[in-house]
Design a protein around this motif. Structure first.
Motif, PDB file in Angstrom:
ATOM      1  N   ASP A  43       0.840  -1.199   0.000  1.00 44.29           N
ATOM      2  CA  ASP A  43       0.000   0.000   0.000  1.00 44.29           C
ATOM      3  C   ASP A  43       0.877   1.252   0.000  1.00 44.29           C
ATOM      4  OD1 ASP A  43      -2.532  -1.314   0.085  1.00 44.29           O
ATOM      5  OD2 ASP A  43      -2.180  -1.764   2.193  1.00 44.29           O
ATOM      6  N   GLU A  44       1.519   1.483  -1.138  1.00 39.67           N
ATOM      7  CA  GLU A  44       2.319   2.688  -1.349  1.00 39.67           C
ATOM      8  C   GLU A  44       1.905   3.257  -2.698  1.00 39.67           C
ATOM      9  OE1 GLU A  44       6.469   1.782  -0.999  1.00 39.67           O
ATOM     10  OE2 GLU A  44       6.163   0.554   0.798  1.00 39.67           O
ATOM     11  N   TYR A  45       1.431   4.486  -2.697  1.00 39.15           N
ATOM     12  CA  TYR A  45       0.778   5.026  -3.893  1.00 39.15           C
ATOM     13  C   TYR A  45       1.643   4.943  -5.145  1.00 39.15           C
ATOM     14  CZ  TYR A  45      -1.372   8.107  -7.225  1.00 39.15           C
ATOM     15  OH  TYR A  45      -1.921   8.603  -8.382  1.00 39.15           O
ATOM     16  N   ASP A  46       2.868   5.411  -5.076  1.00 39.88           N
ATOM     17  CA  ASP A  46       3.721   5.433  -6.267  1.00 39.88           C
ATOM     18  C   ASP A  46       3.947   4.035  -6.817  1.00 39.88           C
ATOM     19  OD1 ASP A  46       3.839   8.135  -6.006  1.00 39.88           O
ATOM     20  OD2 ASP A  46       5.901   8.216  -5.266  1.00 39.88           O
ATOM     21  N   ARG A  47       4.114   3.067  -5.931  1.00 36.13           N
ATOM     22  CA  ARG A  47       4.378   1.707  -6.386  1.00 36.13           C
ATOM     23  C   ARG A  47       3.123   1.090  -7.001  1.00 36.13           C
ATOM     24  NH1 ARG A  47       7.883  -1.565  -1.988  1.00 36.13           N
ATOM     25  NH2 ARG A  47       7.831  -3.094  -3.703  1.00 36.13           N
ATOM     26  N   VAL A  48       1.969   1.382  -6.427  1.00 33.87           N
ATOM     27  CA  VAL A  48       0.710   0.892  -7.008  1.00 33.87           C
ATOM     28  C   VAL A  48       0.521   1.474  -8.403  1.00 33.87           C
ATOM     29  CG1 VAL A  48      -1.810   0.973  -6.813  1.00 33.87           C
ATOM     30  CG2 VAL A  48      -0.418   0.494  -4.777  1.00 33.87           C
ATOM     31  N   ARG A  49       0.671   2.786  -8.535  1.00 30.50           N
ATOM     32  CA  ARG A  49       0.491   3.457  -9.830  1.00 30.50           C
ATOM     33  C   ARG A  49       1.467   2.930 -10.870  1.00 30.50           C
ATOM     34  NH1 ARG A  49       2.747   9.033  -9.339  1.00 30.50           N
ATOM     35  NH2 ARG A  49       4.612   7.718  -9.508  1.00 30.50           N
ATOM     36  N   ASP A  50       2.739   2.856 -10.496  1.00 30.51           N
ATOM     37  CA  ASP A  50       3.755   2.461 -11.474  1.00 30.51           C
ATOM     38  C   ASP A  50       3.611   1.001 -11.886  1.00 30.51           C
ATOM     39  OD1 ASP A  50       4.658   5.039 -11.220  1.00 30.51           O
ATOM     40  OD2 ASP A  50       6.429   4.522 -10.019  1.00 30.51           O
ATOM     41  N   ARG A  51       3.193   0.161 -10.960  1.00 29.83           N
ATOM     42  CA  ARG A  51       3.038  -1.260 -11.299  1.00 29.83           C
ATOM     43  C   ARG A  51       1.854  -1.450 -12.251  1.00 29.83           C
ATOM     44  NH1 ARG A  51       4.969  -5.262 -12.854  1.00 29.83           N
ATOM     45  NH2 ARG A  51       4.865  -7.326 -11.883  1.00 29.83           N
ATOM     46  N   ILE A  52       0.762  -0.748 -12.011  1.00 36.87           N
ATOM     47  CA  ILE A  52      -0.376  -0.829 -12.923  1.00 36.87           C
ATOM     48  C   ILE A  52       0.023  -0.350 -14.312  1.00 36.87           C
ATOM     49  CG2 ILE A  52      -2.660   0.118 -13.447  1.00 36.87           C
ATOM     50  CD1 ILE A  52      -3.194   0.183 -10.416  1.00 36.87           C
ATOM     51  N   ALA A  53       0.743   0.778 -14.367  1.00 40.36           N
ATOM     52  CA  ALA A  53       1.166   1.330 -15.654  1.00 40.36           C
ATOM     53  C   ALA A  53       2.069   0.345 -16.393  1.00 40.36           C
ATOM     54  CB  ALA A  53       1.884   2.654 -15.444  1.00 40.36           C
ATOM     55  N   GLY A  54       2.994  -0.280 -15.670  1.00 41.17           N
ATOM     56  CA  GLY A  54       3.896  -1.235 -16.305  1.00 41.17           C
ATOM     57  C   GLY A  54       3.168  -2.448 -16.849  1.00 41.17           C
ATOM     58  N   ASP A  60      -3.372  -6.905 -22.289  1.00 40.53           N
ATOM     59  CA  ASP A  60      -4.590  -6.276 -22.788  1.00 40.53           C
ATOM     60  C   ASP A  60      -5.469  -5.790 -21.645  1.00 40.53           C
ATOM     61  OD1 ASP A  60      -4.021  -7.051 -25.542  1.00 40.53           O
ATOM     62  OD2 ASP A  60      -4.510  -9.086 -24.878  1.00 40.53           O
ATOM     63  N   VAL A  61      -5.447  -6.541 -20.556  1.00 39.06           N
ATOM     64  CA  VAL A  61      -6.271  -6.230 -19.388  1.00 39.06           C
ATOM     65  C   VAL A  61      -5.403  -6.348 -18.145  1.00 39.06           C
ATOM     66  CG1 VAL A  61      -8.276  -6.935 -18.003  1.00 39.06           C
ATOM     67  CG2 VAL A  61      -8.358  -7.127 -20.495  1.00 39.06           C
ATOM     68  N   VAL A  62      -5.575  -5.406 -17.230  1.00 38.95           N
ATOM     69  CA  VAL A  62      -4.969  -5.509 -15.904  1.00 38.95           C
ATOM     70  C   VAL A  62      -6.108  -5.676 -14.909  1.00 38.95           C
ATOM     71  CG1 VAL A  62      -3.552  -4.394 -14.132  1.00 38.95           C
ATOM     72  CG2 VAL A  62      -3.027  -4.045 -16.560  1.00 38.95           C
ATOM     73  N   MET A  63      -5.988  -6.660 -14.037  1.00 35.17           N
ATOM     74  CA  MET A  63      -7.007  -6.907 -13.027  1.00 35.17           C
ATOM     75  C   MET A  63      -6.338  -6.848 -11.662  1.00 35.17           C
ATOM     76  SD  MET A  63      -9.830 -10.015 -13.033  1.00 35.17           S
ATOM     77  CE  MET A  63     -10.598  -9.450 -14.554  1.00 35.17           C
ATOM     78  N   THR A  64      -6.688  -5.822 -10.885  1.00 39.98           N
ATOM     79  CA  THR A  64      -6.116  -5.658  -9.557  1.00 39.98           C
ATOM     80  C   THR A  64      -7.121  -6.118  -8.513  1.00 39.98           C
ATOM     81  OG1 THR A  64      -6.951  -3.398  -9.216  1.00 39.98           O
ATOM     82  CG2 THR A  64      -4.833  -3.638 -10.360  1.00 39.98           C
ATOM     83  N   THR A  65      -6.611  -6.459  -7.330  1.00 39.32           N
ATOM     84  CA  THR A  65      -7.496  -6.788  -6.211  1.00 39.32           C
ATOM     85  C   THR A  65      -7.106  -5.961  -5.008  1.00 39.32           C
ATOM     86  OG1 THR A  65      -6.065  -8.654  -5.586  1.00 39.32           O
ATOM     87  CG2 THR A  65      -7.958  -9.132  -6.975  1.00 39.32           C
ATOM     88  N   GLY A  66      -8.128  -5.488  -4.286  1.00 36.82           N
ATOM     89  CA  GLY A  66      -7.904  -4.671  -3.093  1.00 36.82           C
ATOM     90  C   GLY A  66      -7.713  -3.205  -3.432  1.00 36.82           C
ATOM     91  N   TYR A  75      -5.423   2.986  -2.673  1.00 36.59           N
ATOM     92  CA  TYR A  75      -4.779   3.824  -3.681  1.00 36.59           C
ATOM     93  C   TYR A  75      -5.116   3.481  -5.127  1.00 36.59           C
ATOM     94  CZ  TYR A  75      -1.716   5.363   0.147  1.00 36.59           C
ATOM     95  OH  TYR A  75      -1.227   5.881   1.310  1.00 36.59           O
ATOM     96  N   VAL A  76      -5.762   2.359  -5.365  1.00 34.23           N
ATOM     97  CA  VAL A  76      -5.899   1.885  -6.739  1.00 34.23           C
ATOM     98  C   VAL A  76      -6.714   2.848  -7.594  1.00 34.23           C
ATOM     99  CG1 VAL A  76      -6.838   0.063  -8.203  1.00 34.23           C
ATOM    100  CG2 VAL A  76      -5.557  -0.531  -6.140  1.00 34.23           C
ATOM    101  N   VAL A  77      -7.878   3.255  -7.126  1.00 32.10           N
ATOM    102  CA  VAL A  77      -8.732   4.128  -7.931  1.00 32.10           C
ATOM    103  C   VAL A  77      -8.071   5.484  -8.138  1.00 32.10           C
ATOM    104  CG1 VAL A  77     -11.000   5.211  -8.111  1.00 32.10           C
ATOM    105  CG2 VAL A  77     -10.804   2.900  -7.189  1.00 32.10           C
TER     106      VAL A  77
END
Length: 227
Positions: A43-54, A60-66, A75-77
């Motif tokens: 639960d660290e904003y920068d790491r969540v954002r950067d991992r989703i972007a990567g 084609d699809v990224v599916m996150t949980t939590g 932080y996901v939304v």
């Protein structure tokens, strides 16, 4: 191609088991996708954002949980709003309300942000994400009669009530009359959503109002939404 990412410090550090990713992988594979488990992020904003972007560059699809509610560490939304356009956040379904779906700027990927409680995650992913993969919103049902009264505490939602089936009767799993007793008469999706023992159910009933013992209901069997 679907990249599965579990968020949450407790999961990242191994203090809690990631129950959602294997379940979601099974759903995606059943719908004809190719799911790849891409690990965890704290639960660290920068790491969540950067991992989703990567991952959006790889799948084609990224599916996150939590991390889809409105707590201090959800932080996901927030990350999705920075990376692109959130098409919607929250649906009128319980359990599973805080799902979000987004498109990302300069990337072709779609992101499904799934709430972390297993039963809610299964319900909302089956009802919201399944049509994206299969192209169908059809939900074949079987006829049954409710064995018990089930109350609704908060109006204005569609409730996915897990049930077990036997001899044409639908027993609401989690009800005080069932082997898994976690609520009295009023359906409690929050408590039940956290219990993996709800996987003992055979399907679910979608309802916007209270149900009565003996009432005829349409049960959506789990195999229907898992393929």
């Amino acid at each position: 191609s679907v990249g599965l990412l579990a968020t949450g410090t407790e999961i990242h550090e191994g203090r809690h088991t990631d129950l959602d990713s294997p379940m979601l992988a099974g759903l995606v594979d059943g719908w004809g996708g190719e799911a790849t488990y891409e690990g965890t992020v704290p639960d660290e904003y920068d790491r969540v954002r950067d991992r989703i972007a990567g991952l959006a560059d790889e799948h084609d699809v990224v599916m996150t949980t939590g991390g889809t509610s409105v707590g201090d560490k959800d932080y996901v939304v927030r990350a999705l709003r920075e990376l692109g356009t959130v098409l919607f956040h929250r649906v009128a379904l319980r359990p599973g309300k805080p799902i979000a779906v987004a498109t990302l700027d300069e990337r072709d990927a779609v992101v499904f942000a799934i709430p972390g409680k297993p039963v809610g995650a299964h319900a909302v992913t089956s009802l919201v994400a399944r049509p994206f993969f299969t192209g169908s919103t059809a939900l074949p049902t079987v006829d049954a009669a409710m064995t018990s009264d089930v109350g609704i505490a908060v109006p204005g939602f569609t409730y996915a009530v897990p049930v077990t089936l036997a001899d044409g009767e639908a027993l609401p799993l989690g009800h005080v009359d069932s082997p898994l007793s976690v609520y009295e008469e009023a359906f409690d999706p929050s408590v039940l959503s956290s219990s993996t023992r709800a996987t003992r159910a055979d399907g679910f009933v979608l309802t916007e109002s209270a149900l009565s013992a003996g009432e005829a209901v349409d049960v959506v069997p789990y195999p229907v939404v898992e393929r």
